[in-house]
Design an enzyme around this catalytic site. Structure first.
Site, short mmCIF file in Angstrom:
data_model
loop_
_atom_site.label_atom_id
_atom_site.label_comp_id
_atom_site.label_asym_id
_atom_site.label_seq_id
_atom_site.Cartn_x
_atom_site.Cartn_y
_atom_site.Cartn_z
N LYS A 48 39.89 43.07 38.97
CA LYS A 48 39.79 42.97 37.51
C LYS A 48 40.43 44.14 36.77
O LYS A 48 39.94 44.60 35.75
CB LYS A 48 38.32 42.78 37.05
CG LYS A 48 37.56 41.68 37.76
CD LYS A 48 38.35 40.40 37.95
CE LYS A 48 38.63 39.64 36.66
NZ LYS A 48 39.55 38.49 36.92
N SER A 49 41.54 44.61 37.34
CA SER A 49 42.23 45.77 36.73
C SER A 49 43.65 45.45 36.29
O SER A 49 44.43 46.35 36.02
CB SER A 49 42.25 46.92 37.74
OG SER A 49 40.94 47.29 38.12
N THR A 52 46.84 40.34 38.41
CA THR A 52 47.66 39.15 38.19
C THR A 52 48.76 39.46 37.18
O THR A 52 49.89 38.98 37.32
CB THR A 52 46.78 37.97 37.72
OG1 THR A 52 45.73 37.81 38.67
CG2 THR A 52 47.57 36.68 37.60
N PHE A 81 47.33 37.29 48.72
CA PHE A 81 46.22 38.24 48.77
C PHE A 81 45.99 38.53 50.25
O PHE A 81 45.32 37.79 50.94
CB PHE A 81 45.02 37.55 48.11
CG PHE A 81 43.79 38.36 47.91
CD1 PHE A 81 43.67 39.67 48.37
CD2 PHE A 81 42.70 37.80 47.23
CE1 PHE A 81 42.50 40.39 48.17
CE2 PHE A 81 41.54 38.52 47.02
CZ PHE A 81 41.43 39.81 47.49
N LYS A 106 49.60 41.50 47.74
CA LYS A 106 48.46 41.94 46.92
C LYS A 106 47.32 42.43 47.81
O LYS A 106 47.02 41.82 48.83
CB LYS A 106 47.99 40.75 46.07
CG LYS A 106 46.60 40.92 45.46
CD LYS A 106 46.15 39.65 44.74
CE LYS A 106 44.66 39.64 44.49
NZ LYS A 106 44.21 38.45 43.74
N HIS A 108 43.19 44.42 47.41
CA HIS A 108 42.13 45.13 46.68
C HIS A 108 41.49 46.20 47.57
O HIS A 108 40.46 46.77 47.23
CB HIS A 108 41.03 44.16 46.24
CG HIS A 108 41.41 43.27 45.09
ND1 HIS A 108 42.16 43.70 44.02
CD2 HIS A 108 41.12 41.96 44.84
CE1 HIS A 108 42.33 42.69 43.16
NE2 HIS A 108 41.71 41.63 43.63
N SER A 138 34.36 42.69 33.15
CA SER A 138 35.24 41.62 33.61
C SER A 138 34.81 41.11 35.00
O SER A 138 34.82 39.90 35.27
CB SER A 138 36.68 42.15 33.67
OG SER A 138 37.56 41.13 34.00
N TYR A 193 46.01 50.27 33.15
CA TYR A 193 45.92 49.03 32.38
C TYR A 193 46.03 49.32 30.88
O TYR A 193 46.71 48.60 30.15
CB TYR A 193 44.57 48.37 32.70
CG TYR A 193 44.30 47.05 32.02
CD1 TYR A 193 44.65 45.85 32.62
CD2 TYR A 193 43.66 47.00 30.77
CE1 TYR A 193 44.38 44.64 32.01
CE2 TYR A 193 43.40 45.80 30.15
CZ TYR A 193 43.76 44.61 30.77
OH TYR A 193 43.50 43.42 30.16
N SER A 227 55.22 37.67 30.45
CA SER A 227 54.05 38.32 31.07
C SER A 227 53.00 38.70 30.04
O SER A 227 52.03 39.38 30.36
CB SER A 227 54.49 39.58 31.85
OG SER A 227 55.07 40.53 30.97
#
Length: 295
Positions: A48-49, A52, A81, A106, A108, A138, A193, A227
């Site tokens: 959630k940072s 995407t 992922f 990707k 995490h 988020s 972000y 984007s």
């Protein structure tokens, strides 16, 4: 036959002290032995940072701003992922094996769990960090709609879990600090972000410089447009609406929810804010990484 009880809402399982999905823990040897290629670009984030968002930007860069090419498949297939392994459902390691180079990968994973082949091959990596309070909010909504996670409980219960690192991929604090330290020794572009929200074009130029690519300004403007949050939210190949409803229920909360900075103010009570800030100071005081909680 409904497989939901078998796969979804199961407790997290620790791998080297980091809580991850049960199926990832079971197949950890596959993740650990992942073979990176020297021209791989790793996109690393705490959940959630802006994962995407930066993935879409990078796929647009790799395709010279051709938005139609970037609609060739869902973002989770264009940028697999890596460590997500769910039997009969998804295997990032296998998906990446058959993918032609250059690959966008990707993850995490916190820095200490990253497969060693990435360091050995000196791969370029882009890390995106977002302020902790917005991530917590988020992530709470994401837990509700993405059913591979355990039940989030109430906001207060989830916030407690977040603060103690008992959520998928562990402590936000350790994650952002770990990657921040690692950039001293490896080719890691560390983005924020909040900076991307403030001036996305500037951050796209940072990515281009890091990748040693040159694109005409009109192409950069195209990437900027395609984007943007509003365009991506409407784009089925970027907004996760193509994921099975059994896995992600957008009627509970959309995958692309608000995409703003400072939304935590709508969620935190004064007491929660004060407690969070006090805890944050303790956990972050040893690090030089600095965040903005709003822009």
């Amino acid at each position: 036959m409904d497989k939901q009880p078998d796969i979804f809402r199961r407790p997290l399982v620790d791998v080297q002290g980091i809580p991850v999905f049960w199926s990832m823990a079971e197949e950890w040897s596959q993740v650990e032995s992942f073979e990176a290629r020297p021209d791989d670009l790793l996109i690393a984030t705490y959940p959630k940072s802006g994962t995407t968002w930066v993935s879409e930007i990078l796929d647009l860069i790799y395709n010279s701003g051709d938005a139609e090419k970037c609609k060739r498949d869902a973002i989770y297939n264009r940028v697999p992922f890596m460590e997500l392994i769910v039997p009969g459902f998804s295997n990032g390691v296998e998906e990446l094996k058959v993918m032609p180079s250059p690959r966008l990968v990707k993850t995490h994973l916190p820095v200490q769990l990253l497969p060693s082949s990435f360091w050995k091959n000196n791969c370029k990596m882009v890390y995106v960090a977002r302020n902790a309070k917005d991530v917590a909010v988020s992530y709470y909504y994401f837990y509700q709609m993405a059913k591979l996670h355990p039940e989030p409980g109430t906001w207060q219960e989830f916030l407690d879990k977040f603060m103690t690192g008992r959520v998928a991929f562990g402590s936000w604090y350790d994650h952002v600090k770990g990657w921040w330290e690692k950039k001293k020794d490896y080719r890691i572009l560390y983005l924020f972000y909040e900076d991307m929200k403030e001036d996305p074009k500037r951050e796209i130029h940072k990515l281009l410089k890091f990748l040693e690519r040159d694109l005409p300004e009109e192409v950069v403007n195209k990437i900027l447009y395609h984007s943007s949050f509003d365009v991506m939210k409407k784009n089925p190949s970027a907004n996760y609406t193509t994921a099975p409803k059994s896995d992600m229920d957008h009627s509970v909360s959309p995958f692309m929810r608000k995409g703003i900075s400072g939304d935590w103010k709508n969620q935190f009570t004064v007491a929660q804010y004060e407690r969070f800030e006090e805890d944050y100071e303790k956990k972050m005081k040893s690090s030089t990484v600095k965040f903005r909680s709003e822009i």
